[in-house]
Motif scaffolding. Structure first.
Motif, PDB file in Angstrom:
ATOM      1  N   LEU A   5       0.831  -1.203   0.000  1.00  0.00           N
ATOM      2  CA  LEU A   5       0.000   0.000   0.000  1.00  0.00           C
ATOM      3  C   LEU A   5       0.868   1.256   0.000  1.00  0.00           C
ATOM      4  O   LEU A   5       0.630   2.199  -0.767  1.00  0.00           O
ATOM      5  CB  LEU A   5      -0.927  -0.019   1.220  1.00  0.00           C
ATOM      6  N   ASN A   6       1.878   1.283   0.857  1.00  0.00           N
ATOM      7  CA  ASN A   6       2.765   2.448   0.932  1.00  0.00           C
ATOM      8  C   ASN A   6       3.484   2.691  -0.392  1.00  0.00           C
ATOM      9  O   ASN A   6       3.630   3.836  -0.838  1.00  0.00           O
ATOM     10  CB  ASN A   6       3.801   2.260   2.049  1.00  0.00           C
TER      11      ASN A   6
ATOM     12  N   TYR B  68       1.072   4.072  -3.046  1.00  0.00           N
ATOM     13  CA  TYR B  68       0.683   5.460  -2.760  1.00  0.00           C
ATOM     14  C   TYR B  68       1.684   6.448  -3.355  1.00  0.00           C
ATOM     15  O   TYR B  68       1.318   7.560  -3.741  1.00  0.00           O
ATOM     16  CB  TYR B  68       0.568   5.644  -1.246  1.00  0.00           C
ATOM     17  N   THR B  69       2.935   6.026  -3.436  1.00  0.00           N
ATOM     18  CA  THR B  69       3.963   6.927  -3.993  1.00  0.00           C
ATOM     19  C   THR B  69       3.840   7.103  -5.496  1.00  0.00           C
ATOM     20  O   THR B  69       4.350   8.088  -6.049  1.00  0.00           O
ATOM     21  CB  THR B  69       5.383   6.397  -3.671  1.00  0.00           C
TER      22      THR B  69
ATOM     23  N   SER C 265      -2.091   7.912  -5.961  1.00  0.00           N
ATOM     24  CA  SER C 265      -2.809   8.092  -4.678  1.00  0.00           C
ATOM     25  C   SER C 265      -4.294   7.754  -4.757  1.00  0.00           C
ATOM     26  O   SER C 265      -4.999   7.796  -3.753  1.00  0.00           O
ATOM     27  CB  SER C 265      -2.643   9.533  -4.186  1.00  0.00           C
TER      28      SER C 265
ATOM     29  N   ILE D  43      -6.315   5.294  -4.485  1.00  0.00           N
ATOM     30  CA  ILE D  43      -6.380   3.899  -4.026  1.00  0.00           C
ATOM     31  C   ILE D  43      -7.732   3.625  -3.367  1.00  0.00           C
ATOM     32  O   ILE D  43      -8.156   4.368  -2.474  1.00  0.00           O
ATOM     33  CB  ILE D  43      -5.248   3.594  -3.020  1.00  0.00           C
TER      34      ILE D  43
ATOM     35  N   TRP E  28      -3.074   2.931   8.206  1.00  0.00           N
ATOM     36  CA  TRP E  28      -2.767   3.277   6.814  1.00  0.00           C
ATOM     37  C   TRP E  28      -3.929   3.954   6.099  1.00  0.00           C
ATOM     38  O   TRP E  28      -3.821   4.301   4.913  1.00  0.00           O
ATOM     39  CB  TRP E  28      -2.429   1.984   6.056  1.00  0.00           C
TER      40      TRP E  28
ATOM     41  N   LYS F  10      -4.012   6.793   3.432  1.00  0.00           N
ATOM     42  CA  LYS F  10      -3.452   6.575   2.100  1.00  0.00           C
ATOM     43  C   LYS F  10      -4.449   5.898   1.154  1.00  0.00           C
ATOM     44  O   LYS F  10      -4.103   5.565   0.019  1.00  0.00           O
ATOM     45  CB  LYS F  10      -2.164   5.755   2.205  1.00  0.00           C
ATOM     46  N   ALA F  11      -5.661   5.704   1.621  1.00  0.00           N
ATOM     47  CA  ALA F  11      -6.720   5.162   0.764  1.00  0.00           C
ATOM     48  C   ALA F  11      -7.838   6.188   0.656  1.00  0.00           C
ATOM     49  O   ALA F  11      -8.293   6.726   1.668  1.00  0.00           O
ATOM     50  CB  ALA F  11      -7.261   3.852   1.337  1.00  0.00           C
ATOM     51  N   LYS F  12      -8.261   6.476  -0.557  1.00  0.00           N
ATOM     52  CA  LYS F  12      -9.350   7.446  -0.725  1.00  0.00           C
ATOM     53  C   LYS F  12     -10.708   6.828  -0.394  1.00  0.00           C
ATOM     54  O   LYS F  12     -11.651   7.532  -0.025  1.00  0.00           O
ATOM     55  CB  LYS F  12      -9.355   7.998  -2.150  1.00  0.00           C
TER      56      LYS F  12
END
Length: 805
Positions: free
Chosen positions: A433-434, A437-438, A441, A443, A457, A460-462
């Protein structure tokens, strides 16, 4: 007794023989009297009748059956009518496989998010769990067979479940841990109940007179049968006296002989056995009526479609920033995550179902209208780190508008017989996931697991869509939510804490040795978080929709609450309105709010409906430990209508006259309970709550090991043989996990490590009897050769007896 004449024709030996199984799943028959055997099968979310040699661990494949979403999933629908429909289809399939008793549903409370069997249970709230269970039972039994509500009761951990002593105060027992069973019995009218493995306040549940006679048979007027969990009988005579009809599985006649000798010796009256036989005959005769009709196969495709509908209504949308869902037409989607290709759709252990059909995400895209540009697994299913898979996933993610990231818990993490080690999802999935995200974004995280998880986390998820364990059609159901073909309507049946340390039972879960203390009392789940003012990630009853709802015009009478509910958005949808009450008096400690009613309503866009939620006999009651009965406290009560426990939209008050009972507590001596801050109650205050000293929770390592001690305790045994065996078991578990055989490693923990010695005799179907077990215990306790001689002698005696039969 209904079958007195038939019972009078039986010999004592025949009556006793009916009290335990014929084999692993069938009961005994008496052919000369026309008494047939029954077949019992696991079936909380699908029938598990094994095609070959039977076991209780799910090792052998079952006959194909529809795998419906698990109870934890369906509870998120908050739709007891849907639960009843699931029950009807489960009943149909049970009949097609000639099953008399379906072992489910499970209604134990989710006291702690790490309980390994939470996927089989409905909720942290007894009212919601009871109503859902009653629906299941009505559906199953409408087909002519029996449901079997389990596990009665306070079975809230898997570790040491066959030996643990649950220490709980009477009020908490009644209000939290028995209410769901009460509703299941009174409203569902279940014909059978399964007793749990554990002790309750010092006595095994199936021998507990207070539980089995005073409450179950007395207060609730239960007329059905009680069945032990498999291998869950401790003292057969004590169980019989308490009204436990059926011991499962078979003990090859060993406990039948105990019953015969107890009656002949005057330890119990034959009338006690006759009453148990009478209740068992009623179960046998009423559940075999359906098999006098022509056999009909169930419609596989129809049942699959129903499983999909149930999943669609149970999926919970937890987050939807920037309205990224539903997916806009033409968006290019990268599908990433091992669970997309090989769906995580059910739990593990005794409930494993062999599905008739199994949908996988990658097979369902063409009909969904979602444009997939490709798939990458991204991670190893069982936690092993793999940088190459992450790199490939990132390559694909760069080309996409949106990432569908399928993450969650694997099958060996959530299993019957084992508790989870943490609330985290595996680290290799977070690494993925990390990394994603880079590069992109956008996700959308799609969760597949049967219980609450931590989400550090989540920023980092919309969007986060929780499918829970959606059964064989769950993958297609998720795509229909993502595409907007279905408007999500599920709401959480359990609270999601920010971190595990915030949970009320954090310091008292699991019980590791002799006992587990329920020091948090009545404050579990939202009852604790709301009262103690602890922030949570997602509150009980929470779930988003693609539309919005407005609440207005509340009116409260002595019969219930009425209000208006408007769909103020642009698409049709279903809303779950929840009724909570809060007592304004401070004389008796109570949670800030408690769920006392709910309803699920379909409303078209722009439409307004008038909604009524009635009060019932459980709305204002509390259990008074001084009068030993349910009472009503005279007070003003706040009536709250909410979209979740933390999102109260309407309030009103009503004055309720009380029953005039004396106050049950001295407020000064129970400060933690009156504040609701019970996550770390001292032992002194807990003892004041329960009114007695709590037993020592640690093993006495100086004593010889006995029947109810576990194999794990062999680490302290006097016998070198026993200590060596213990370390071999530990090594085998470590080694199997190391080489990736995690399922096999789990079986060692489930079926050996936490097994009490008596379980060796109770689960082996008579291969090892209690006299042989005495020899094993001699060996364990340092008398190796004496024990070995005893074991061989008793084995020889047993074999000779079997030859002479």
């Amino acid at each position: 007794m209904k079958y007195r004449e038939l019972i009078e024709k039986m010999t004592l030996e025949e009556k006793a023989s009916l009290m335990s199984g014929k084999d692993f799943w069938q009961t005994q028959e008496i052919e000369r009297l026309g008494i047939n055997s029954m077949f019992l099968a696991d079936g909380p979310h699908g029938i598990r009748k094994q095609a070959v040699a039977a076991d209780h661990l799910g090792l052998n494949v079952g006959i194909p059956a529809t795998c419906f979403p698990t109870a934890a999933t369906v509870a998120n629908s908050w739709n007891d009518e849907l639960g009843e429909r699931v029950g009807e289809y489960l009943g149909e399939e049970a009949i097609s496989q000639k099953v008399n008793v379906l072992l489910g549903p499970g209604v134990n409370m989710k006291r702690n998010p790490l309980c390994g069997r939470n996927f089989q249970y409905f909720s942290e709230d007894p009212y919601l769990a009871g109503k859902m269970a009653a629906g299941y039972i009505r559906g199953i039994q409408s087909q002519g067979i029996s449901a079997c509500v389990k596990h009665f009761c306070v079975n809230n951990q898997e570790e040491r479940r066959m030996a643990i002593d649950t220490i709980v105060d009477e009020r908490t027992l009644r209000e939290i841990y028995l209410t769901a069973f009460e509703i299941a019995i009174k409203e569902g009218r279940t014909k059978t109940i399964m007793s749990s493995y554990n002790k309750l306040n010092g006595t095994y549940t199936n021998e507990n007179i207070h539980l089995m006679k005073d409450i179950l048979r007395g207060e609730w007027n239960y007329k059905g049968c009680v069945i032990t969990d498999w291998g869950g009988s401790n003292d057969r005579i004590s169980g019989l006296i308490a009204g436990n009809e059926l011991e499962m599985p078979t003990t090859a006649g060993e406990t039948n002989e105990e019953i015969i000798q107890a009656i002949k010796g005057g330890k119990i009256k034959e009338e006690v056995l006759d009453q148990c036989v009478d209740r068992l005959l009623e179960l046998i005769f009423t559940t075999e009526e359906v098999y006098k009709r022509p056999h009909i196969e169930f419609d596989v495709d129809k049942h699959h479609r129903v499983a999909q509908k149930v999943a669609e209504e149970s999926i919970v949308l937890l987050k939807n920033d920037e309205n990224i869902l539903p997916l806009k037409y033409g968006k290019k989607v990268a599908v990433i995550g091992e669970f997309a290709k090989n769906a995580r759709y059910q739990g593990a252990g005794s409930s494993i179902v062999n599905p008739t059909i199994l949908d996988h995400t990658m097979d369902c895209f063409n009909e969904s209208g979602i444009v997939s540009i490709g798939y990458e697994p991204g991670f190893e299913r069982y936690g092993k780190k793999n940088k190459k898979k992450i790199e490939k996933a990132c390559e694909l993610a760069r080309k996409a508008d949106v990432i569908l990231l399928y993450i969650g818990l694997d099958e060996v993490t959530e299993a019957d017989g084992l508790d989870r080690q943490s609330m985290s999802i595996p680290e290799n999935q977070i690494d993925l996931l990390n990394a994603l995200y880079t590069v992109n974004s956008n996700i959308i995280a799609i969760l597949s697991c049967g219980s609450a998880v931590e989400m550090p986390w989540i920023n980092k998820a919309k969007a986060v869509l929780h499918g829970y364990l959606g059964g064989q059609a769950g993958s297609r159901a998720i795509l229909r939510i993502l595409s907007g073909d279905v408007n999500p309507s599920g709401k959480l049946a359990e609270t999601y804490p920010i971190r595990y340390e915030d949970t009320p039972s954090f310091y008292n879960f699991p019980g590791k040795e002799v006992s587990v203390e329920y020091r948090e009392g009545i404050y579990i789940g939202y009852r604790y978080y709301d009262t103690a003012d602890v922030n949570v990630l997602f509150p009980f009853g929470y779930g988003l929709s693609y539309t919005t709802f407005e609440y207005s015009d509340i009116h409260v009478s002595r019969y219930g609450a009425t209000f208006k509910l408007k769909n103020s958005g642009s698409v049709a949808g279903m809303e779950i309105a929840q009724l909570y009450i809060g007592c304004k008096s401070k004389e008796i400690f109570r949670p800030k709010k408690e769920l006392k009613g709910f309803t699920k309503i379909f409303i078209n866009a722009g439409e307004t409906k008038t909604v009524s939620i009635p009060f019932d006999d459980k709305t204002f009651r509390y259990f008074n430990v001084k009068t030993n009965k349910w009472e009503v406290e005279e007070s003003e009560y706040e009536i709250m209508i909410g979209a979740s426990s933390a999102d109260i939209r309407l309030k009103d008050t009503i004055f309720i006259e009380g029953t005039g009972a004396p106050l049950p507590y001295d407020k000064e001596t129970l400060p933690s309970y009156y504040l609701g801050k019970t996550n770390n109650v001292s032992i002194d205050e807990f003892e004041r709550l329960i009114g007695r000293k709590v037993p020592v929770s640690k093993w006495d390592k100086s004593k010889p090991l006995g029947y109810n001690d576990t194999i794990a305790q062999c680490q302290y045994a006097k016998g070198i043989f026993a200590r060596f065996s213990y370390y071999m078991i530990v090594f085998a578990y470590w080694f199997l996990r190391k080489i990736g055989k995690r399922s096999t490693a789990n079986i060692i923990m489930m079926s050996i490590y936490h097994m009490p010695f008596r379980g060796v005799a109770r689960v082996t179907g008579g291969v090892i009897n209690m006299p042989m077990l005495d020899g094993i215990l001699m060996m364990v306790n340092g008398q190796f050769f004496k024990g070995l001689v005893h074991l061989l002698k008793e084995r020889s005696k047993k074999l000779n007896m079997e030859k002479n039969k």
